[in-house]
Write a protein that holds these residues in place. Structure first.
Motif, PDB file in Angstrom:
ATOM      1  N   ASP A  44     -28.170 -38.872   8.868  1.00  0.00           N
ATOM      2  CA  ASP A  44     -27.713 -38.793   7.479  1.00  0.00           C
ATOM      3  C   ASP A  44     -26.522 -37.855   7.301  1.00  0.00           C
ATOM      4  O   ASP A  44     -26.371 -37.229   6.260  1.00  0.00           O
ATOM      5  N   GLY A  45     -25.697 -37.755   8.352  1.00  0.00           N
ATOM      6  CA  GLY A  45     -24.450 -37.013   8.223  1.00  0.00           C
ATOM      7  C   GLY A  45     -24.486 -35.569   8.648  1.00  0.00           C
ATOM      8  O   GLY A  45     -23.429 -34.939   8.789  1.00  0.00           O
ATOM      9  N   SER A  46     -25.668 -34.979   8.819  1.00  0.00           N
ATOM     10  CA  SER A  46     -25.719 -33.588   9.269  1.00  0.00           C
ATOM     11  C   SER A  46     -25.367 -33.510  10.747  1.00  0.00           C
ATOM     12  O   SER A  46     -25.552 -34.463  11.499  1.00  0.00           O
ATOM     13  N   ARG A  47     -24.836 -32.352  11.171  1.00  0.00           N
ATOM     14  CA  ARG A  47     -24.341 -32.207  12.540  1.00  0.00           C
ATOM     15  C   ARG A  47     -24.636 -30.808  13.064  1.00  0.00           C
ATOM     16  O   ARG A  47     -24.740 -29.852  12.300  1.00  0.00           O
ATOM     17  N   TYR A  48     -24.775 -30.726  14.385  1.00  0.00           N
ATOM     18  CA  TYR A  48     -24.825 -29.429  15.049  1.00  0.00           C
ATOM     19  C   TYR A  48     -23.406 -28.884  15.192  1.00  0.00           C
ATOM     20  O   TYR A  48     -22.436 -29.640  15.297  1.00  0.00           O
ATOM     21  N   GLN A  49     -23.300 -27.554  15.224  1.00  0.00           N
ATOM     22  CA  GLN A  49     -22.020 -26.922  15.546  1.00  0.00           C
ATOM     23  C   GLN A  49     -22.304 -25.582  16.211  1.00  0.00           C
ATOM     24  O   GLN A  49     -23.199 -24.838  15.795  1.00  0.00           O
ATOM     25  N   GLY A  50     -21.554 -25.309  17.282  1.00  0.00           N
ATOM     26  CA  GLY A  50     -21.700 -24.041  17.982  1.00  0.00           C
ATOM     27  C   GLY A  50     -20.668 -23.040  17.514  1.00  0.00           C
ATOM     28  O   GLY A  50     -19.592 -23.394  17.031  1.00  0.00           O
ATOM     29  N   TRP A  51     -21.026 -21.748  17.713  1.00  0.00           N
ATOM     30  CA  TRP A  51     -20.157 -20.655  17.280  1.00  0.00           C
ATOM     31  C   TRP A  51     -20.179 -19.566  18.345  1.00  0.00           C
ATOM     32  O   TRP A  51     -21.231 -19.027  18.662  1.00  0.00           O
ATOM     33  N   LEU A  52     -19.001 -19.268  18.879  1.00  0.00           N
ATOM     34  CA  LEU A  52     -18.849 -18.232  19.894  1.00  0.00           C
ATOM     35  C   LEU A  52     -18.403 -16.947  19.205  1.00  0.00           C
ATOM     36  O   LEU A  52     -17.406 -16.942  18.482  1.00  0.00           O
ATOM     37  N   VAL A  53     -19.165 -15.875  19.410  1.00  0.00           N
ATOM     38  CA  VAL A  53     -18.826 -14.588  18.798  1.00  0.00           C
ATOM     39  C   VAL A  53     -18.129 -13.738  19.856  1.00  0.00           C
ATOM     40  O   VAL A  53     -18.721 -13.376  20.879  1.00  0.00           O
ATOM     41  N   SER A  54     -16.846 -13.437  19.628  1.00  0.00           N
ATOM     42  CA  SER A  54     -16.021 -12.744  20.616  1.00  0.00           C
ATOM     43  C   SER A  54     -15.142 -11.710  19.930  1.00  0.00           C
ATOM     44  O   SER A  54     -14.275 -12.075  19.125  1.00  0.00           O
TER      45      SER A  54
END
Length: 282
Positions: A44-54
């Motif tokens: 239904d349109g939702s997605r995973y997304q990753g986030w790199l903290v640097s």
């Protein structure tokens, strides 16, 4: 939906950091691979997304729905300096490219790898328990007592751990394959946020549950009052906000109402303690 597991490529699993120079003589780049277990494909349109903290910077990955073999490319210096990786769920309407509160996995780097924890991001499923009963306290008709589910009038029906921001619990009745929401909540000892299926004759109890009496809101193919014998009852953990009206795949508690069960019987829920997990390797 099938549970997916990402296979880590041999070189990455050995912790080798592959770098390359960009074609326009820009900064050198390096890749990082995500390996997860227990994450299902989003709908239904939702997605995973990753986030790199640097170094205080939060660097996004691309968005994806299926967690198969996700390999991300970053500036090599930023990837090497990264201290944390976060995996979020982003709704279909979310285009701001900043992390949502709905974090599903997170972890801190130790060397070239970070173990990703569901418990640190969402909650623990350890110690959960549930009891419910059939009853219709919002009307005075004693002939339809099998048309409501409450957690519960006799005892506190739900023992659930506190969720972190970005998540809510939701109760469901699945009847003939059709899931019907009983409402979302964060406090299992307080009321949920939905009572439109119930009658308005009496006030709803101050704990989660629903009477399926108002036929104006009945799903297509079902008629209220609804005899719930044979239904599956579950508690899910849902993203918040949530634009997908179907139950999310995280269901720590489930129970089935047998044809021999009667209104007022205390019905015990089964506990599902399995949680997603993962790792990133740079």
């Amino acid at each position: 939906m099938m549970i997916k597991k990402i296979t880590v490529m041999g070189m990455i699993a050995l912790g080798v950091l592959g770098t390359s120079c960009s074609s326009d003589d820009g900064p050198a780049t390096a890749t990082m691979e995500l390996d997860t277990f227990g994450l299902e494909e989003l709908t239904d349109g939702s997605r995973y997304q990753g986030w790199l903290v640097s170094d205080g910077e939060v660097i996004p990955t691309t968005k994806f729905t299926n967690a198969d073999e996700q390999i991300f490319t970053f500036e090599a210096s930023k990837l090497e300096a990264a201290t944390e990786f976060i995996l979020t769920i982003e709704q279909a309407s979310d285009n701001n490219n900043t992390p949502s509160d709905t974090r599903i996995l997170k972890g801190t780097f130790s060397g070239n790898a970070a173990t990703l924890s569901f418990e640190e991001a969402v909650t623990s499923f350890t110690g959960n328990a549930g009891t419910f009963e059939m009853a219709t306290p919002t009307d005075n008709d004693e002939t339809n007592e099998a048309s409501g589910i409450w957690f519960t009038e006799s005892t506190q029906g739900l023992t659930l751990n506190t969720l972190r921001a970005g998540w809510k619990y939701e109760a469901w009745a699945v009847v003939n394959g059709t899931p019907i929401s009983m409402g979302t909540f964060t406090d299992p000892s307080g009321p949920d946020e939905f009572n439109s299926s119930s009658s308005t004759i009496n006030a709803a109890p101050q704990y989660p549950g629903e009477d399926f009496l108002n036929n104006n809101v009945a799903p297509t193919g079902l008629v209220f009052p609804l005899d719930l014998r044979g239904a599956t009852i579950s508690i899910s953990v849902e993203p918040f906000p949530d634009e997908d009206r179907a139950p999310f795949f995280l269901t720590p508690l489930t129970g089935t109402i047998q044809s021999t069960d009667a209104p007022g019987d205390l019905l015990l829920m089964s506990v599902n303690s399995a949680i997603p997990q993962g790792q990133v390797v740079r």
